[in-house]
Design an enzyme around this catalytic site. Sequence first.
Site, mmCIF file in Angstrom:
data_model
loop_
_atom_site.group_PDB
_atom_site.id
_atom_site.type_symbol
_atom_site.label_atom_id
_atom_site.label_comp_id
_atom_site.label_asym_id
_atom_site.label_seq_id
_atom_site.Cartn_x
_atom_site.Cartn_y
_atom_site.Cartn_z
ATOM 1 N N GLU A 140 1.715 -10.944 -16.395
ATOM 2 C CA GLU A 140 1.446 -9.842 -15.468
ATOM 3 C C GLU A 140 0.617 -8.732 -16.088
ATOM 4 O O GLU A 140 -0.279 -8.206 -15.444
ATOM 5 C CB GLU A 140 2.772 -9.215 -14.997
ATOM 6 C CG GLU A 140 3.519 -10.012 -13.987
ATOM 7 C CD GLU A 140 4.720 -9.230 -13.457
ATOM 8 O OE1 GLU A 140 5.609 -8.914 -14.259
ATOM 9 O OE2 GLU A 140 4.754 -8.937 -12.261
ATOM 10 N N LYS A 189 6.343 -11.560 -17.765
ATOM 11 C CA LYS A 189 5.952 -10.205 -18.207
ATOM 12 C C LYS A 189 4.607 -10.254 -18.914
ATOM 13 O O LYS A 189 3.742 -9.420 -18.680
ATOM 14 C CB LYS A 189 6.985 -9.595 -19.169
ATOM 15 C CG LYS A 189 8.282 -9.116 -18.585
ATOM 16 C CD LYS A 189 8.188 -7.900 -17.709
ATOM 17 C CE LYS A 189 7.872 -8.228 -16.288
ATOM 18 N NZ LYS A 189 8.908 -8.642 -15.418
ATOM 19 N N GLU A 237 11.158 -15.184 -17.728
ATOM 20 C CA GLU A 237 10.901 -13.756 -17.519
ATOM 21 C C GLU A 237 9.960 -13.217 -18.603
ATOM 22 O O GLU A 237 9.052 -12.437 -18.312
ATOM 23 C CB GLU A 237 12.234 -12.995 -17.481
ATOM 24 C CG GLU A 237 12.147 -11.483 -17.380
ATOM 25 C CD GLU A 237 11.422 -10.972 -16.145
ATOM 26 O OE1 GLU A 237 11.102 -11.758 -15.239
ATOM 27 O OE2 GLU A 237 11.125 -9.768 -16.096
ATOM 28 N N ASN A 273 0.424 -0.057 6.404
ATOM 29 C CA ASN A 273 0.964 -0.892 5.339
ATOM 30 C C ASN A 273 1.579 -2.099 6.028
ATOM 31 O O ASN A 273 2.400 -1.941 6.916
ATOM 32 C CB ASN A 273 2.035 -0.078 4.584
ATOM 33 C CG ASN A 273 2.635 -0.825 3.428
ATOM 34 O OD1 ASN A 273 2.199 -1.919 3.097
ATOM 35 N ND2 ASN A 273 3.636 -0.225 2.814
ATOM 36 N N GLY A 274 1.148 -3.312 5.649
ATOM 37 C CA GLY A 274 1.686 -4.514 6.297
ATOM 38 C C GLY A 274 0.566 -5.438 6.717
ATOM 39 O O GLY A 274 -0.578 -5.300 6.259
ATOM 40 N N TRP A 303 -3.865 -1.888 -1.288
ATOM 41 C CA TRP A 303 -3.868 -3.168 -2.005
ATOM 42 C C TRP A 303 -4.419 -4.163 -0.994
ATOM 43 O O TRP A 303 -3.777 -4.485 0.006
ATOM 44 C CB TRP A 303 -2.447 -3.537 -2.405
ATOM 45 C CG TRP A 303 -2.330 -4.774 -3.244
ATOM 46 C CD1 TRP A 303 -2.427 -4.862 -4.604
ATOM 47 C CD2 TRP A 303 -2.069 -6.102 -2.781
ATOM 48 N NE1 TRP A 303 -2.252 -6.163 -5.012
ATOM 49 C CE2 TRP A 303 -2.026 -6.945 -3.920
ATOM 50 C CE3 TRP A 303 -1.878 -6.679 -1.524
ATOM 51 C CZ2 TRP A 303 -1.795 -8.317 -3.836
ATOM 52 C CZ3 TRP A 303 -1.647 -8.038 -1.443
ATOM 53 C CH2 TRP A 303 -1.599 -8.843 -2.587
ATOM 54 N N HIS A 346 8.654 -33.275 -23.736
ATOM 55 C CA HIS A 346 8.331 -34.140 -22.602
ATOM 56 C C HIS A 346 6.970 -33.797 -21.992
ATOM 57 O O HIS A 346 6.698 -34.156 -20.852
ATOM 58 C CB HIS A 346 9.425 -34.048 -21.538
ATOM 59 C CG HIS A 346 10.749 -34.539 -22.024
ATOM 60 N ND1 HIS A 346 11.029 -35.866 -22.247
ATOM 61 C CD2 HIS A 346 11.870 -33.864 -22.390
ATOM 62 C CE1 HIS A 346 12.270 -35.997 -22.699
ATOM 63 N NE2 HIS A 346 12.801 -34.795 -22.798
ATOM 64 N N LYS A 363 3.474 -3.136 -6.677
ATOM 65 C CA LYS A 363 4.894 -3.060 -7.011
ATOM 66 C C LYS A 363 5.773 -3.817 -6.027
ATOM 67 O O LYS A 363 6.652 -4.560 -6.416
ATOM 68 C CB LYS A 363 5.321 -1.600 -7.093
ATOM 69 C CG LYS A 363 6.769 -1.414 -7.525
ATOM 70 C CD LYS A 363 6.986 -1.898 -8.943
ATOM 71 C CE LYS A 363 8.425 -1.844 -9.371
ATOM 72 N NZ LYS A 363 8.640 -2.657 -10.588
ATOM 73 N N ARG A 420 1.810 1.163 -6.022
ATOM 74 C CA ARG A 420 2.006 0.247 -4.902
ATOM 75 C C ARG A 420 0.708 -0.415 -4.441
ATOM 76 O O ARG A 420 0.725 -1.313 -3.604
ATOM 77 C CB ARG A 420 2.606 1.002 -3.721
ATOM 78 C CG ARG A 420 4.039 1.342 -3.975
ATOM 79 C CD ARG A 420 4.680 1.927 -2.766
ATOM 80 N NE ARG A 420 6.113 1.852 -2.915
ATOM 81 C CZ ARG A 420 6.876 0.977 -2.288
ATOM 82 N NH1 ARG A 420 6.370 0.104 -1.460
ATOM 83 N NH2 ARG A 420 8.175 0.975 -2.479
ATOM 84 N N CYS A 456 0.862 -1.172 0.000
ATOM 85 C CA CYS A 456 0.000 0.000 0.000
ATOM 86 C C CYS A 456 0.904 1.228 0.000
ATOM 87 O O CYS A 456 2.109 1.124 0.175
ATOM 88 C CB CYS A 456 -0.871 0.009 1.241
ATOM 89 S SG CYS A 456 -1.783 -1.521 1.459
HETATM 90 C C1 AGP Z 1 8.050 -8.377 -11.577
HETATM 91 O O1 AGP Z 1 7.545 -7.942 -12.783
HETATM 92 C C2 AGP Z 1 7.082 -8.553 -10.512
HETATM 93 N N1 AGP Z 1 6.177 -7.504 -10.366
HETATM 94 C C3 AGP Z 1 7.494 -9.302 -9.283
HETATM 95 O O2 AGP Z 1 7.661 -10.636 -9.664
HETATM 96 C C4 AGP Z 1 8.756 -8.841 -8.521
HETATM 97 O O3 AGP Z 1 9.892 -9.076 -9.298
HETATM 98 C C5 AGP Z 1 8.852 -9.589 -7.185
HETATM 99 O O4 AGP Z 1 7.741 -9.292 -6.407
HETATM 100 C C6 AGP Z 1 10.122 -9.290 -6.445
HETATM 101 O O5 AGP Z 1 10.227 -7.939 -6.142
HETATM 102 P P1 AGP Z 1 11.570 -7.301 -5.636
HETATM 103 O O6 AGP Z 1 12.565 -7.439 -6.725
HETATM 104 O O7 AGP Z 1 11.222 -5.884 -5.357
HETATM 105 O O8 AGP Z 1 11.989 -8.040 -4.427
#
Ligand code: AGP
Length: 608
Positions: free
Chosen positions: A488, A485, A481, A100-101, A74, A504, A603, A27, A2
């Site tokens: 996401e 992407k 990766e 936040n938490g 969030w 396989h 984020k 965030r 958040c």
């Molecule tokens: C990446 O596109 C993601 N949003 C997510 O997987 C991110 O890499 C992961 O949460 C780790 O975050 P950090 O690198 O800030 O620790």
Amino acid sequence: MCGIVGYIGQNNAIPVVIEGLQRLEYRGYDSCGIALLNVTGINLEKVTGKVNKLQGALAQQQTSSPVAIGHTRWATHGPPTVDNAHPHVSQDGKVALVHNGIIENYKILRDELENSGYEFSSDTDTEVVVALISQAYHGNLESAVREALSHVIGAYGLAIIHADEPEKIVCTRKGAPLIMAVGENEYFVASDVAAILKYSKDVIYLDNEEIGVLTPDGIKTYSSDENQIAKKIHKITFNLEEVEKGGFEHFMLKEIFSQPQTIHDAMRGRLLPEEGNAHLGGLNHMIGSILHADQRYFTACGTSWHAALIGEMMFEQFARLPSEVEYASEFRYREPLVDTKSIVFAISQSGETADTLAAIQEAKNRDATVLGICNVVGSSIARETEAGVYIHAGPEIGVASTKAFTSQVTVLSLLTLKLARLMGMSDADGLEIAQAMQRLPEDVEWLLKQADQIAEIAKLYADASNFLYLGRGVNFPVALEGALKLKEISYIHAEGYPAAEMKHGPIALIDRSMPIVAIAPQDKTYDKIISNIEEVKARHGRVIALATQGDTRIKDVADHVLYVPPALSFTAPILNVIPLQLLSYYIAVERGCNVDQPRNLAKSVTVE
Ligand code: AGP
């Protein structure tokens, strides 16, 4: 996950807090709210949805206030409703806070409070903290906060106000980020520097369980045992432009296009092209320990975990140093075989990921040496690790990580080069690698010029429901990766596989409706990948291939070819990921998705 912003000073707090929340929307963005404080008490405004809506609601009130705390959420406990949005206010209407938490023991606390007659108005874990502070309050907010938090188990970044002390914001943190900042007769609290950068670059980092008290006269900080402590003011080195879109349609696109510069920044002063070597000041005193450790672990989450996989492969292939990678979330619970002779690298863009922080704690409990590879200066991970390297990618605002990934891999490459030279890599090999690294920014520039071609291909595939990404060796994590992407930001299901594994199992899925992205550089597995592509074509699959510039053979088997400058396996991952980032971006745009703020994501994931 958040965003928190608070303001106290001579000006109207509302525009400052609203603008700060807008900068923090990456965030968390399912609901938001603000609590204003003045001599008449607390005035609350909350909405579901984005900060613009909150701004509209406040504009109608035509109100102002010298003190305010705000939050963009969030959701963790309870759906995104107005009642569950922060700030939360105590039953008597006197305490308001943003959090936040996660409060882990909230259920027990809530039952106890309900049994004593307290009435809750939300489903959140946060509201128990408001109730506890309200009950502990006897004229001094910081004392009440300290007393309340002695009952709480969990992670928190908190900003709190009380109607009876209208010239005060109290803030504290444990396991969640929170900074305070000093302006001209005005003071700020925020979960992220980006929120207040327009007003101040003088930042105070709160350590776990410290309490900050902001008044119109200044900031005081107290340790958990109530002693006032002097805190250093840190100068933020990045500028406001770095947290703005700068003419790009999305932050993600801006960040993809900034990679020639960010990769250069990650190497600046570290790559020694004339010597075929690298120098990493932050790890210099640790190199001997890394070389002679019994175990070398990388731990991380998500995209950073993909960078870790590349790090592991490079350590083994080039420096001949056995290493392992573990998801941070798994590391903690599988009783890892680490001890005083182990080195654990924690990789994190944000430096605030709760799983990674927990893994660090686990490694420390077992007396391992923990080193950080981190982007955000002063972040929790940067502070919790013994030594480390900053990747210097600058603020990454797009939720989908792009430039941080290439900078992480750049730093891991530099470290590998340094270690490999010490392990006997020849001058000639070192020079070849260092010179290839030096060319990276210009090779990435070249790749970015293919953006229009990639956007055209994206149009043809935007209606797919599934994608398969294939790669081998260091390009397998790149395939992972690429798939992440796409998932996401476009919500298309995508999987990454080592190319040879396709036969396989996943081959059963292949038909015309399932596009394949094959990373097929001209390296030692080239012929094998060509065979894999032919197996796909034989089943009417459509193939987008990443190939080495000048490769004409691949045109006969793939439907589309995206060329990449010739690369060593050392530099290949950094180059190959760029077209995949662009492909995901343009597919998501084509599908009308919110690229920078994809659904359900945030984020930095500050809950386990
Ligand atoms: C990446 O596109 C993601 N949003 C997510 O997987 C991110 O890499 C992961 O949460 C780790 O975050 P950090 O690198 O800030 O620790």
